[in-house]
Design a protein around this motif. Sequence first.
Motif, PDB file in Angstrom:
ATOM      1  N   PRO A  37       0.799  -1.261  -0.212  1.00  0.00           N
ATOM      2  CA  PRO A  37       0.043   0.037   0.136  1.00  0.00           C
ATOM      3  C   PRO A  37       0.930   1.288  -0.164  1.00  0.00           C
ATOM      4  O   PRO A  37       0.319   2.343   0.506  1.00  0.00           O
ATOM      5  CB  PRO A  37      -0.810  -0.096   1.320  1.00  0.00           C
ATOM      6  N   GLY A  38       2.193   1.220  -0.280  1.00  0.00           N
ATOM      7  CA  GLY A  38       2.934   2.394  -0.458  1.00  0.00           C
ATOM      8  C   GLY A  38       3.720   2.523   0.717  1.00  0.00           C
ATOM      9  O   GLY A  38       4.559   3.406   0.838  1.00  0.00           O
ATOM     10  N   THR A  39       3.716   1.675   1.620  1.00  0.00           N
ATOM     11  CA  THR A  39       4.646   1.447   2.756  1.00  0.00           C
ATOM     12  C   THR A  39       5.082   0.208   2.939  1.00  0.00           C
ATOM     13  O   THR A  39       4.799  -0.741   2.531  1.00  0.00           O
ATOM     14  CB  THR A  39       3.874   1.862   3.947  1.00  0.00           C
ATOM     15  N   LEU A  40       6.418   0.031   3.623  1.00  0.00           N
ATOM     16  CA  LEU A  40       6.886  -1.208   3.794  1.00  0.00           C
ATOM     17  C   LEU A  40       7.613  -1.080   5.310  1.00  0.00           C
ATOM     18  O   LEU A  40       8.602  -0.353   5.607  1.00  0.00           O
ATOM     19  CB  LEU A  40       8.038  -1.489   2.826  1.00  0.00           C
ATOM     20  N   ARG A  41       7.582  -2.008   6.132  1.00  0.00           N
ATOM     21  CA  ARG A  41       7.692  -2.005   7.424  1.00  0.00           C
ATOM     22  C   ARG A  41       8.988  -2.960   7.623  1.00  0.00           C
ATOM     23  O   ARG A  41       8.990  -4.012   7.292  1.00  0.00           O
ATOM     24  CB  ARG A  41       6.923  -2.305   8.570  1.00  0.00           C
ATOM     25  N   ILE A  42      10.266  -2.274   8.289  1.00  0.00           N
ATOM     26  CA  ILE A  42      11.499  -2.965   8.402  1.00  0.00           C
ATOM     27  C   ILE A  42      11.924  -2.996   9.914  1.00  0.00           C
ATOM     28  O   ILE A  42      12.535  -1.892  10.221  1.00  0.00           O
ATOM     29  CB  ILE A  42      12.640  -2.846   7.540  1.00  0.00           C
ATOM     30  N   GLY A  43      11.518  -3.662  10.882  1.00  0.00           N
ATOM     31  CA  GLY A  43      11.682  -3.475  12.156  1.00  0.00           C
ATOM     32  C   GLY A  43      11.086  -2.346  12.708  1.00  0.00           C
ATOM     33  O   GLY A  43       9.880  -2.043  12.675  1.00  0.00           O
ATOM     34  N   ARG A  44      11.926  -1.391  13.353  1.00  0.00           N
ATOM     35  CA  ARG A  44      11.354  -0.082  13.742  1.00  0.00           C
ATOM     36  C   ARG A  44      11.207   0.951  12.592  1.00  0.00           C
ATOM     37  O   ARG A  44      10.651   1.935  12.997  1.00  0.00           O
ATOM     38  CB  ARG A  44      12.419   0.506  14.485  1.00  0.00           C
ATOM     39  N   TYR A  45      11.736   0.824  11.311  1.00  0.00           N
ATOM     40  CA  TYR A  45      11.573   1.695  10.393  1.00  0.00           C
ATOM     41  C   TYR A  45      10.581   1.598   9.331  1.00  0.00           C
ATOM     42  O   TYR A  45      10.244   0.498   9.115  1.00  0.00           O
ATOM     43  CB  TYR A  45      12.919   1.673   9.541  1.00  0.00           C
ATOM     44  N   THR A  46      10.084   2.403   8.764  1.00  0.00           N
ATOM     45  CA  THR A  46       9.096   2.321   7.714  1.00  0.00           C
ATOM     46  C   THR A  46       9.408   3.300   6.581  1.00  0.00           C
ATOM     47  O   THR A  46       9.501   4.331   6.536  1.00  0.00           O
ATOM     48  CB  THR A  46       7.581   3.043   8.237  1.00  0.00           C
ATOM     49  N   ILE A  47       9.425   2.426   5.478  1.00  0.00           N
ATOM     50  CA  ILE A  47       9.728   3.031   4.300  1.00  0.00           C
ATOM     51  C   ILE A  47       8.401   3.476   3.549  1.00  0.00           C
ATOM     52  O   ILE A  47       7.539   2.763   3.193  1.00  0.00           O
ATOM     53  CB  ILE A  47      10.398   1.855   3.125  1.00  0.00           C
ATOM     54  N   ARG A  48       8.560   4.480   2.810  1.00  0.00           N
ATOM     55  CA  ARG A  48       7.278   5.161   2.305  1.00  0.00           C
ATOM     56  C   ARG A  48       7.431   5.510   1.119  1.00  0.00           C
ATOM     57  O   ARG A  48       8.597   6.123   0.537  1.00  0.00           O
ATOM     58  CB  ARG A  48       6.599   6.348   3.069  1.00  0.00           C
ATOM     59  N   ASP A  49       6.489   5.526   0.231  1.00  0.00           N
ATOM     60  CA  ASP A  49       6.525   6.087  -1.191  1.00  0.00           C
ATOM     61  C   ASP A  49       5.591   7.489  -1.252  1.00  0.00           C
ATOM     62  O   ASP A  49       4.678   7.521  -0.704  1.00  0.00           O
ATOM     63  CB  ASP A  49       5.824   5.137  -2.193  1.00  0.00           C
TER      64      ASP A  49
END
Length: 582
Positions: A318-330
Amino acid sequence: MMKIEGTLYPWRFRLVLALLALMVAAIAIRIVDLHVFDHDFLQGQGDARSVRHISIHAHRGLITDRNGEPLAVSTPVTTLWGNPKELQGARAQWAALAKALNQDPKVLTERLEQQAGREFTYLARGLTPEEGQAVLDLKIPGVYGLEEFRRFYPAGEVTAHVIGFTDIDDRGREGVELAFDEWLAGVPGRRQVLKDRRGRLIKDVQVVQNAKAGKALALSIDLRLQYLAHRELRNAITEFGAKAGSLVLLDVKTGEILAMVNQPTYNPNNKRNLEPAAMRNRALIDVFEPGSTMKPLSMSAALETGRWKPEDRVEVAPGTLRIGRYTIRDVSRTEGGVLDLTGILIKSSNVGMSKVAFDIGGESIYSMMQRLGIGQDTGLGFPGERVGNLPNHREWHKAETATLSYGYGLSTTAVQLAHAYATLANDGRSVPLVMTRQDNVPEGAQVISEKVAKTIQGMLQQVVEAPGGVFRAKVPGYHVAGKSGTARKTSVGSKGYKEKSYRSLFAGFGPSSNPRIAMAVVIDEPTNGAYYGGLVSAPVFGKVMAGALRLMNVAPDNLPPPEETKAAVAGESSKPGKGDRT
């Protein structure tokens, strides 16, 4: 009766006479030797008290652009010096001297009184020959003149960061003047003169050694392109209220730097109000996280593995990707939530790029960026140039792999960024960067496969030309390719990033059919509304690239067919009122 002592001890008397005779003979022999045989000694002692050698200044070599336009020239100036001892006897003329030198009479008086025991002091340096002669015409005892040279820079602030400047003694202190100081500096000559015991010139005897001028230096810079880049970058900085900016223009085939400009800049001909921040050649000295401009490099690594092809698709919803404590966003939302590799570059999807990176591993991306010159020494030898940083981890975790793939966690310079795109444009062949004009095309080294490079070229062309692409980078009549980037600025002195503080970037090349020019544009902290690279830096790329391709007589590769052109002209001419001056 007293007896004479000599008669009592005749041998003593004779010994004394003999010693006196030997001393007189030794002196006489030495006199004859000095005057007849070894006369050079007395000549040298006499010369040491009267013969002097005055340095003859040599002017520095001419610096030109690639077409012979002068960028740095040496002009003759007059330096006035005084003998304070001798000037003590001309106190009545100190006021006239101060007036002629345009100096405060009180300050000059104090200086001459403090240096009364010396025989040399500078009165004024860098005067025009007319100004210097006007002072010498006063014929004040103890005031003398020297001919020296001062550097003049015809292009002023336009080439300031590239050329640099010299100090008052005509030695290179910044830029090319410092980097090539030994080449440019001449060899001073010597003139033999006679002076009296007061240091006054009696006779000009001869020139012992002629001054040898410095060697000329032809740079790779094209002054026409330099002016163009300077104007467009300055306009963008003003329009968007940015703090600073840099632009680098490279010849893809030869590695020559055709233009390098920075804002703010300074006038090297007048350094009185010079601010240190304006002197920085930011294109070579400032390092930054390049953001999404690294995605084409990461994509090249993916294609090189053979595991990915341009048509392969990645789910980004949905435009985001969770990696541990971090969230990658578009930033951009994608309809359907699926993108192919070209779509990832067009939409600049961090999520899509991260998923590709997880598959190929961080080591592959690191290797690709290293081969393309990111975080590596450029070999230019420019004073103060920084290398940046390309981290290599023993174990690549997901967070490190993802951030590297979309341009965070590393630092580079504008020159390195332009060089990386020049290598992609040159079908994967890396040629060394140079600041001087090249007469031959260097061989270079194939750092990535030609097939991968050509594929990336086509993908980057779609980034500019496809619907939803960076249309502000388009150049009328030409196909161009490139990628925008928007990177948050790190906070100095603390961890994390600043709020609402960005660098806007665009890197690309053109024309796509046969790339000739590569360019990187970096604009620091735009504040007037927009800050995305596609809005701020892309228009600068488009305008400079358009002018550069035309100035270099590069044939257009994106003209409409003749039939369409005729139809368009006919349609325009049939409009009512066309060409009506009333």
